[in-house]
Each structure stands twice: as C-alpha cells, then as structure tokens.
Enzyme design. Structure first.
Site, PDB file in Angstrom:
ATOM      1  N   LYS A   1      -7.892   2.315  -1.864  1.00 19.21           N
ATOM      2  CA  LYS A   1      -8.614   2.147  -0.595  1.00 19.21           C
ATOM      3  C   LYS A   1      -9.114   3.508  -0.146  1.00 19.21           C
ATOM      4  O   LYS A   1      -8.312   4.428   0.075  1.00 19.21           O
ATOM      5  CB  LYS A   1      -7.720   1.520   0.470  1.00 19.21           C
TER       6      LYS A   1
ATOM      7  N   CYS B   1      -6.266   7.596   4.743  1.00 20.03           N
ATOM      8  CA  CYS B   1      -5.562   7.956   5.981  1.00 20.03           C
ATOM      9  C   CYS B   1      -5.988   9.335   6.461  1.00 20.03           C
ATOM     10  O   CYS B   1      -5.893  10.318   5.719  1.00 20.03           O
ATOM     11  CB  CYS B   1      -4.055   7.911   5.752  1.00 20.03           C
TER      12      CYS B   1
ATOM     13  N   GLN C   1       0.831  -1.195   0.000  1.00 20.72           N
ATOM     14  CA  GLN C   1       0.000   0.000   0.000  1.00 20.72           C
ATOM     15  C   GLN C   1       0.870   1.252   0.000  1.00 20.72           C
ATOM     16  O   GLN C   1       1.716   1.431   0.885  1.00 20.72           O
ATOM     17  CB  GLN C   1      -0.938   0.043   1.202  1.00 20.72           C
TER      18      GLN C   1
ATOM     19  N   GLY D   1      -9.598  -5.847   9.568  1.00 15.53           N
ATOM     20  CA  GLY D   1      -8.672  -4.820  10.023  1.00 15.53           C
ATOM     21  C   GLY D   1      -8.124  -5.120  11.399  1.00 15.53           C
ATOM     22  O   GLY D   1      -7.417  -6.106  11.616  1.00 15.53           O
ATOM     23  N   ARG D   2      -8.522  -4.307  12.365  1.00 17.48           N
ATOM     24  CA  ARG D   2      -7.951  -4.364  13.717  1.00 17.48           C
ATOM     25  C   ARG D   2      -8.186  -5.677  14.435  1.00 17.48           C
ATOM     26  O   ARG D   2      -7.384  -6.096  15.260  1.00 17.48           O
ATOM     27  CB  ARG D   2      -8.549  -3.226  14.560  1.00 17.48           C
TER      28      ARG D   2
ATOM     29  N   ASN E   1     -14.797  -3.024   4.015  1.00 12.99           N
ATOM     30  CA  ASN E   1     -13.897  -2.953   5.164  1.00 12.99           C
ATOM     31  C   ASN E   1     -14.546  -2.141   6.279  1.00 12.99           C
ATOM     32  O   ASN E   1     -15.112  -1.086   6.030  1.00 12.99           O
ATOM     33  CB  ASN E   1     -12.579  -2.323   4.720  1.00 12.99           C
ATOM     34  N   GLY E   2     -14.446  -2.667   7.509  1.00 15.20           N
ATOM     35  CA  GLY E   2     -14.949  -1.931   8.659  1.00 15.20           C
ATOM     36  C   GLY E   2     -15.697  -2.807   9.642  1.00 15.20           C
ATOM     37  O   GLY E   2     -16.712  -3.419   9.288  1.00 15.20           O
TER      38      GLY E   2
END
Length: 340
Positions: free
Chosen positions: A146, A107, A77, A229-230, A206-207
C-alpha cells in the site's frame, strides 16, 4: 464501471470493494460489524509493527492480531524496515490466519518514517524490493503493498511501479495523495490511473470514497477494485449501500435505534478484546462523532460520551439519544479522519 468479482493472487472474491486499514480503529470488533453489514471482499487490520509482533508481550499484540471467528477475510498490514524481521512477522501472521498480507508504504507518521518504515520506503527502492521479496518467500497468501503517490512526478511513480512488479507483489493498493498531504488535499485520480496503466498486476484505488459519485470516479481510473477508508467508520453498512446503488437498487439504511445499538456493540467488543472496560470506553470518545453522524445534536452526544466511565453509562446515553427522536439525516463526514 461495475461492482464485479476480484482476483488477487490465488484468492477470488465476489466483490471488488475493500475496507482499508485505519489506525486506532481497524481491530476485530470494527471489522466484524463491517463484515456483517457490508460484506467487503476483505477487511484490513490496523498497521502492525513487526517489532510489536516479534518483541512485545501477548497482551500488547492481542489488539492487532485477534481475528474473530465470525468475520470474513482479513488482510494483516505490516510495517517494517528490516527484511529478516518482516520475513518472521509474515510467517507469524500467516499462522494467525491472515488471508492476505500487506506492507505499509504510506504511513506519514514521523516516528514510523524515522525507523525507515511506512512512507520512507517510497524513496528506498532497493530496501522496498528486499522487503517485498521477504514477504513473498514466507507466505502462501497474496502479498500487497500500500503506497502513496507523488503527483506530477511520473519518473518517481514509474520507478516505484517497477520495483513492486519486479519484487513479485500480487497486487498494489494506491492512495492518491503524497505522504506530506493531508485529507483536505483532493485525491489524485490521475496518479492512480498511472499505476493502473503501468502494471499488469491488479491495482486497488484508495482515497475519498464516501458516496456513489466518488466510487464511480475511482472506478473510472480502471482500477481492479476500490478500498474504503475513513467513510466506513460509524457506518459499517456503507459497502453494501454503495454496492446496491451501483446496481441501481434501493438500499435501506439501519434505523436510528439500530445505529446506537451498533455503536454500543462496537465498544462492548472492544471491552472484550482489550480485557479492560475503561480502555474501551475511552475509545468510544473517539468513535462517537462517527456513529453520531445522523444526530441533530451530535456535539452534545459526544460531550456526554466523553463523561462516561463505564459501559452501563454509555448504554444509557445511547438509548437517550438514539431512541428519543433527536435526529436528522446527514451526509457522511469523510473529511473527519480517525487516523492512519
């Protein structure tokens, strides 16, 4: 709503679940564990500034560009605002072994936005078009973007979808929040579905994916695949677990002692990558709360990790906490973000 093969550009993957980029986390040791225990379609690097790739010494770049010989497909990325710099950086990461190349347009960090990169590009359609075009012209690998969404602003999202499509991106990754929104704000699934309906190229959602229910909710948008993700931090087996549960199969999570060993392997890998044991142990302080999810006395464990100065001390703490039965089962703490 099923786990199924995924076609992205000229690449075919056996599953449609991906491990996404996480600032301060997604370097080779993390990705290797995710591959060995989770088998995602691919994993992402941390966001890499093109200026770092083009102007910083090799030892600074190493953390970002190293790809372990034993890990699976990797998407590099990139963060950029200048098409010429991005063109050269795309060439370089392709030479470094990138299986896919992604442009970060989400970001929210002030320093990144101030340089015209990250989420700033969401309001710069002409520049975004030039950047995507520069990537496409300088790699034979699939190119993605993204982004983040603007909930309720269909005009904004429609213009963004048009730019991505016309510039020739092979697929789009959509994080269902605005760049000003924090993780406490629920993911906007309807905005992700907007892009699914508006585009002919694959859309990856995503999320907030951390369990079977959230995975099903994301897949209900019609997205071609999902990006974890996290929730993947500290539990590299998560993708395999979700895949099994979607298929109605029983998944056996690693034993408590093995989780402690995984944490230690992660930090040992960082020590090798960074060529500096102390820096790796400092990273352990940020990662301890994720690997310590199942610990009854997680706060005490994290406090002791914070006092460690070397790998030997870290190993002693892991053995004491993960092998002495001080455990309870806890749900994934998806609200705790490692950044990015």
């Amino acid at each position: 709503m099923v786990i199924r093969p995924l076609v992205l550009g000229n690449k075919n993957f056996p599953v449609n679940v991906i491990q996404g980029p996480l600032a301060g986390v997604s370097c080779a040791p993390f990705r290797l564990l995710t591959w060995q225990y989770g088998q995602p379609a691919y994993s992402c690097t941390e966001m890499i500034s093109c200026k770092t790739l083009l102007h910083q010494p090799a030892w600074v770049q190493q953390r970002y560009i190293c790809k372990d010989a034993e890990e699976g497909p990797v998407c590099f990325q990139l963060a950029a605002s200048d098409p010429l710099e991005l063109a050269e950086a795309t060439k370089r990461v392709t030479d470094y072994g990138a299986d896919l190349v992604d442009l970060n347009c989400g970001c929210p960090v002030k320093k990144i936005r101030g340089k015209g990169a990250g989420s700033r590009l969401l309001t710069e359609p002409l520049q975004l078009y030039k950047l995507i075009s520069a990537m496409k012209a300088n790699t034979h690998q699939p190119v993605s973007v993204k982004i983040r969404v603007d909930g309720g602003n269909e005009k904004f999202n429609a213009e963004l979808a048009q730019v991505v499509a016309e510039a020739g991106a092979d697929f789009l990754v959509v994080h269902g929040r605005h760049w000003t929104e924090h993780y406490e704000t629920p993911c906007r699934y309807e905005a992700i579905q907007f892009f699914v309906d508006a585009l002919k190229i694959p859309v990856i959602g995503n999320g907030d994916i951390a369990c079977l229910a959230s995975l099903k909710t994301m897949l209900a948008t019609g997205c071609a695949g999902v990006m974890i993700g996290r929730a993947g931090v500290g539990q590299p087996w998560l993708i395999q677990k979700l895949t099994a549960e979607m298929q109605g199969k029983t998944f056996q999570a690693p034993a408590f002692a093995e989780i402690g060993a995984l944490f230690l392997r992660h930090i040992q890998g960082l020590a090798v990558l960074l060529e500096h044991e102390k820096f790796a142990v400092l990273q352990a302080r940020k990662l301890a709360k994720y690997y310590g999810r199942p610990l009854l006395n997680r706060a005490e464990f994290c406090a002791e990790i914070n006092l460690c100065n070397d790998l030997e001390g870290l190993a002693r703490v892991c053995v004491r906490y993960f092998c002495d039965g001080k455990m309870q089962t806890a749900a994934p703490l998806a609200s705790e973000s490692p950044g990015g």
